[in-house]
Design a protein around this motif. Structure first.
Motif, PDB file in Angstrom:
ATOM      1  N   LEU A 180       0.817  -1.216   0.000  1.00  0.00           N
ATOM      2  CA  LEU A 180       0.000   0.000   0.000  1.00  0.00           C
ATOM      3  C   LEU A 180       0.848   1.262   0.000  1.00  0.00           C
ATOM      4  O   LEU A 180       0.481   2.257  -0.633  1.00  0.00           O
ATOM      5  CB  LEU A 180      -0.931   0.010   1.211  1.00  0.00           C
ATOM      6  N   GLY A 181       1.979   1.247   0.727  1.00  0.00           N
ATOM      7  CA  GLY A 181       2.834   2.431   0.744  1.00  0.00           C
ATOM      8  C   GLY A 181       3.344   2.761  -0.648  1.00  0.00           C
ATOM      9  O   GLY A 181       3.318   3.918  -1.078  1.00  0.00           O
ATOM     10  N   GLY A 182       3.796   1.733  -1.371  1.00  0.00           N
ATOM     11  CA  GLY A 182       4.252   1.945  -2.742  1.00  0.00           C
ATOM     12  C   GLY A 182       3.128   2.396  -3.652  1.00  0.00           C
ATOM     13  O   GLY A 182       3.329   3.232  -4.541  1.00  0.00           O
ATOM     14  N   ALA A 183       1.924   1.855  -3.443  1.00  0.00           N
ATOM     15  CA  ALA A 183       0.781   2.258  -4.264  1.00  0.00           C
ATOM     16  C   ALA A 183       0.426   3.717  -4.031  1.00  0.00           C
ATOM     17  O   ALA A 183       0.088   4.447  -4.984  1.00  0.00           O
ATOM     18  CB  ALA A 183      -0.416   1.359  -3.952  1.00  0.00           C
ATOM     19  N   LEU A 184       0.494   4.179  -2.770  1.00  0.00           N
ATOM     20  CA  LEU A 184       0.250   5.591  -2.493  1.00  0.00           C
ATOM     21  C   LEU A 184       1.312   6.468  -3.146  1.00  0.00           C
ATOM     22  O   LEU A 184       1.005   7.531  -3.694  1.00  0.00           O
ATOM     23  CB  LEU A 184       0.232   5.838  -0.985  1.00  0.00           C
ATOM     24  N   ALA A 185       2.583   6.029  -3.097  1.00  0.00           N
ATOM     25  CA  ALA A 185       3.659   6.785  -3.744  1.00  0.00           C
ATOM     26  C   ALA A 185       3.438   6.848  -5.255  1.00  0.00           C
ATOM     27  O   ALA A 185       3.627   7.905  -5.876  1.00  0.00           O
ATOM     28  CB  ALA A 185       5.011   6.160  -3.421  1.00  0.00           C
ATOM     29  N   ASP A 186       3.035   5.731  -5.868  1.00  0.00           N
ATOM     30  CA  ASP A 186       2.775   5.720  -7.309  1.00  0.00           C
ATOM     31  C   ASP A 186       1.640   6.670  -7.675  1.00  0.00           C
ATOM     32  O   ASP A 186       1.711   7.384  -8.688  1.00  0.00           O
ATOM     33  CB  ASP A 186       2.428   4.304  -7.770  1.00  0.00           C
ATOM     34  N   LEU A 187       0.595   6.689  -6.858  1.00  0.00           N
ATOM     35  CA  LEU A 187      -0.523   7.587  -7.129  1.00  0.00           C
ATOM     36  C   LEU A 187      -0.098   9.037  -6.962  1.00  0.00           C
ATOM     37  O   LEU A 187      -0.537   9.916  -7.723  1.00  0.00           O
ATOM     38  CB  LEU A 187      -1.692   7.256  -6.199  1.00  0.00           C
ATOM     39  N   ALA A 188       0.767   9.321  -5.976  1.00  0.00           N
ATOM     40  CA  ALA A 188       1.279  10.683  -5.800  1.00  0.00           C
ATOM     41  C   ALA A 188       2.094  11.108  -7.020  1.00  0.00           C
ATOM     42  O   ALA A 188       1.986  12.246  -7.498  1.00  0.00           O
ATOM     43  CB  ALA A 188       2.134  10.763  -4.536  1.00  0.00           C
ATOM     44  N   ILE A 189       2.924  10.206  -7.547  1.00  0.00           N
ATOM     45  CA  ILE A 189       3.727  10.506  -8.738  1.00  0.00           C
ATOM     46  C   ILE A 189       2.822  10.769  -9.929  1.00  0.00           C
ATOM     47  O   ILE A 189       3.018  11.740 -10.681  1.00  0.00           O
ATOM     48  CB  ILE A 189       4.689   9.341  -9.027  1.00  0.00           C
ATOM     49  N   LEU A 190       1.821   9.915 -10.137  1.00  0.00           N
ATOM     50  CA  LEU A 190       0.887  10.095 -11.245  1.00  0.00           C
ATOM     51  C   LEU A 190       0.157  11.423 -11.126  1.00  0.00           C
ATOM     52  O   LEU A 190       0.017  12.173 -12.108  1.00  0.00           O
ATOM     53  CB  LEU A 190      -0.124   8.939 -11.256  1.00  0.00           C
ATOM     54  N   THR A 191      -0.305  11.741  -9.920  1.00  0.00           N
ATOM     55  CA  THR A 191      -1.016  13.003  -9.697  1.00  0.00           C
ATOM     56  C   THR A 191      -0.112  14.197  -9.975  1.00  0.00           C
ATOM     57  O   THR A 191      -0.540  15.199 -10.563  1.00  0.00           O
ATOM     58  CB  THR A 191      -1.543  13.052  -8.258  1.00  0.00           C
ATOM     59  N   ALA A 192       1.161  14.110  -9.555  1.00  0.00           N
ATOM     60  CA  ALA A 192       2.108  15.203  -9.793  1.00  0.00           C
ATOM     61  C   ALA A 192       2.369  15.388 -11.281  1.00  0.00           C
ATOM     62  O   ALA A 192       2.475  16.522 -11.770  1.00  0.00           O
ATOM     63  CB  ALA A 192       3.410  14.924  -9.049  1.00  0.00           C
ATOM     64  N   ARG A 193       2.485  14.289 -12.006  1.00  0.00           N
ATOM     65  CA  ARG A 193       2.689  14.390 -13.466  1.00  0.00           C
ATOM     66  C   ARG A 193       1.490  15.024 -14.146  1.00  0.00           C
ATOM     67  O   ARG A 193       1.640  15.827 -15.073  1.00  0.00           O
ATOM     68  CB  ARG A 193       2.969  13.006 -14.031  1.00  0.00           C
ATOM     69  N   GLU A 194       0.300  14.665 -13.692  1.00  0.00           N
ATOM     70  CA  GLU A 194      -0.910  15.245 -14.279  1.00  0.00           C
ATOM     71  C   GLU A 194      -0.989  16.742 -14.023  1.00  0.00           C
ATOM     72  O   GLU A 194      -1.603  17.480 -14.809  1.00  0.00           O
ATOM     73  CB  GLU A 194      -2.142  14.540 -13.707  1.00  0.00           C
ATOM     74  N   ARG A 195      -0.367  17.203 -12.931  1.00  0.00           N
ATOM     75  CA  ARG A 195      -0.343  18.632 -12.605  1.00  0.00           C
ATOM     76  C   ARG A 195       0.881  19.321 -13.199  1.00  0.00           C
ATOM     77  O   ARG A 195       1.132  20.495 -12.945  1.00  0.00           O
ATOM     78  CB  ARG A 195      -0.338  18.817 -11.082  1.00  0.00           C
ATOM     79  N   ASP A 196       1.669  18.586 -14.025  1.00  0.00           N
ATOM     80  CA  ASP A 196       2.871  19.119 -14.683  1.00  0.00           C
ATOM     81  C   ASP A 196       3.922  19.595 -13.684  1.00  0.00           C
ATOM     82  O   ASP A 196       4.666  20.551 -13.951  1.00  0.00           O
ATOM     83  CB  ASP A 196       2.517  20.265 -15.639  1.00  0.00           C
ATOM     84  N   ALA A 197       4.004  18.942 -12.537  1.00  0.00           N
ATOM     85  CA  ALA A 197       5.058  19.258 -11.577  1.00  0.00           C
ATOM     86  C   ALA A 197       6.399  18.746 -12.096  1.00  0.00           C
ATOM     87  O   ALA A 197       6.468  17.711 -12.757  1.00  0.00           O
ATOM     88  CB  ALA A 197       4.748  18.624 -10.226  1.00  0.00           C
ATOM     89  N   GLY A 198       7.460  19.471 -11.792  1.00  0.00           N
ATOM     90  CA  GLY A 198       8.779  19.066 -12.262  1.00  0.00           C
ATOM     91  C   GLY A 198       9.394  17.963 -11.438  1.00  0.00           C
ATOM     92  O   GLY A 198      10.244  17.197 -11.919  1.00  0.00           O
ATOM     93  N   SER A 199       8.955  17.848 -10.165  1.00  0.00           N
ATOM     94  CA  SER A 199       9.516  16.827  -9.286  1.00  0.00           C
ATOM     95  C   SER A 199       8.564  16.575  -8.129  1.00  0.00           C
ATOM     96  O   SER A 199       7.666  17.369  -7.853  1.00  0.00           O
ATOM     97  CB  SER A 199      10.883  17.253  -8.743  1.00  0.00           C
TER      98      SER A 199
END
Length: 286
Positions: free
Chosen positions: A76-95
């Motif tokens: 679950l921890g990795g799944a939350l991290a993956d969702l955070a990464i996906l959400t950040a990419r969708e918001r065009d965050a650089g990192s």
């Protein structure tokens, strides 16, 4: 066995996931929810973990990532991290960046989550957790853990600083970015963050807030060249006293130290009543 899942939390669901967030992060979500995205982990229909992503200057900061001990080891921890990464990419965050203070198996697990996603966890230095109840007899800080303690007149909570004083602090070139109030504010409490003020000028401060386990933390400390050497000890005593009253007695106190002198001072003040942790930083380029 219940199905495990992660998803963005809907409006009005914050109360279900708040127990899995840092207290200050939960407060910030309630005050300025638009600056955050809350992600939840569930077992069936029940909350069992959460993470929160803060949006700042085109970048994403992971402020919390926590899962219930009953469901750990199931990804679950990795799944939350993956969702955070996906959400950040969708918001065009650089990192996506994250700072955390852990030890033992929890540290190994969190480092693995970021390493597998290209985060390259970096050790900033040690952090200490003290049982404040055991520190009541400590020579330098024990006096702050009594009802008759009175702070030095120059010790002022951040809640009483003027906008002009805060603005001047942000303009000082001798304060590293990661120690600035603006950077630390999401993790801190204005009543538990104290400044050394003389002639209307802030020349030192100590920033603090609540920890996820019900304890308190020293998030950052800075002292300008013009501040007296004793200012840090006075600020630390003032913060401990405020935490003591708020907690109603003993509590775990997390003390970060990223320089060799600060490490030595931490050990001196706590007089052996501490457990050592690792203060980490990870950054995933998007």
């Amino acid at each position: 066995m219940s199905c495990l899942s992660v998803r963005p939390a809907a409006a009005g669901e914050q109360r279900y996931f708040a127990q899995y967030l840092l207290p200050q992060t939960a407060q910030e979500l309630r005050r300025s929810g638009g600056a955050y995205t809350l992600l939840g982990a569930l077992t069936g229909p029940l909350a069992c973990g959460a993470s929160a992503v803060r949006w700042t200057g085109g970048e994403a900061v992971l402020e919390s990532l926590f899962t219930d001990p009953l469901v750990r080891g199931r990804g679950l921890g990795g799944a939350l991290a993956d969702l955070a990464i996906l959400t950040a990419r969708e918001r065009d965050a650089g990192s996506l960046t994250c700072g955390y203070v852990l030890a033992g198996e929890d540290l190994v697990a969190m480092n693995a989550i970021f390493s597998r996603r290209g985060g390259a966890p970096r050790l900033l230095g040690p952090a200490y957790c003290a049982d404040v109840s055991a520190c009541r007899g400590a020579r330098l800080i024990g006096a702050a853990l009594r009802g008759d303690y009175r702070p030095a007149p120059a010790v002022v909570p951040f809640s009483r600083l003027t906008p002009e004083q805060l603005a001047r602090l942000e303009e000082r070139p001798d304060i590293p970015g990661y120690l600035r109030w603006q950077s630390c504010e999401p993790r801190c409490d204005r009543e538990l963050s104290l400044a050394w003020v003389q002639a209307g000028q802030v020349s030192a401060y100590i920033l603090g807030g609540e920890a996820a386990d019900g304890g308190y933390l020293l998030a950052a400390a800075w002292r300008g060249a013009e501040a007296p050497a004793a200012s840090f000890l006075a600020l630390l005593r003032g913060q401990l006293n405020r935490c003591w009253y708020q907690a109603g007695g003993g509590f775990p106190y997390y003390f970060s130290a990223v320089t060799a002198p600060a490490q030595a001072l931490a050990r001196l003040l706590l007089q052996g009543h501490f457990q050592e942790y690792a203060q980490m930083s990870a950054r995933i380029s998007l």
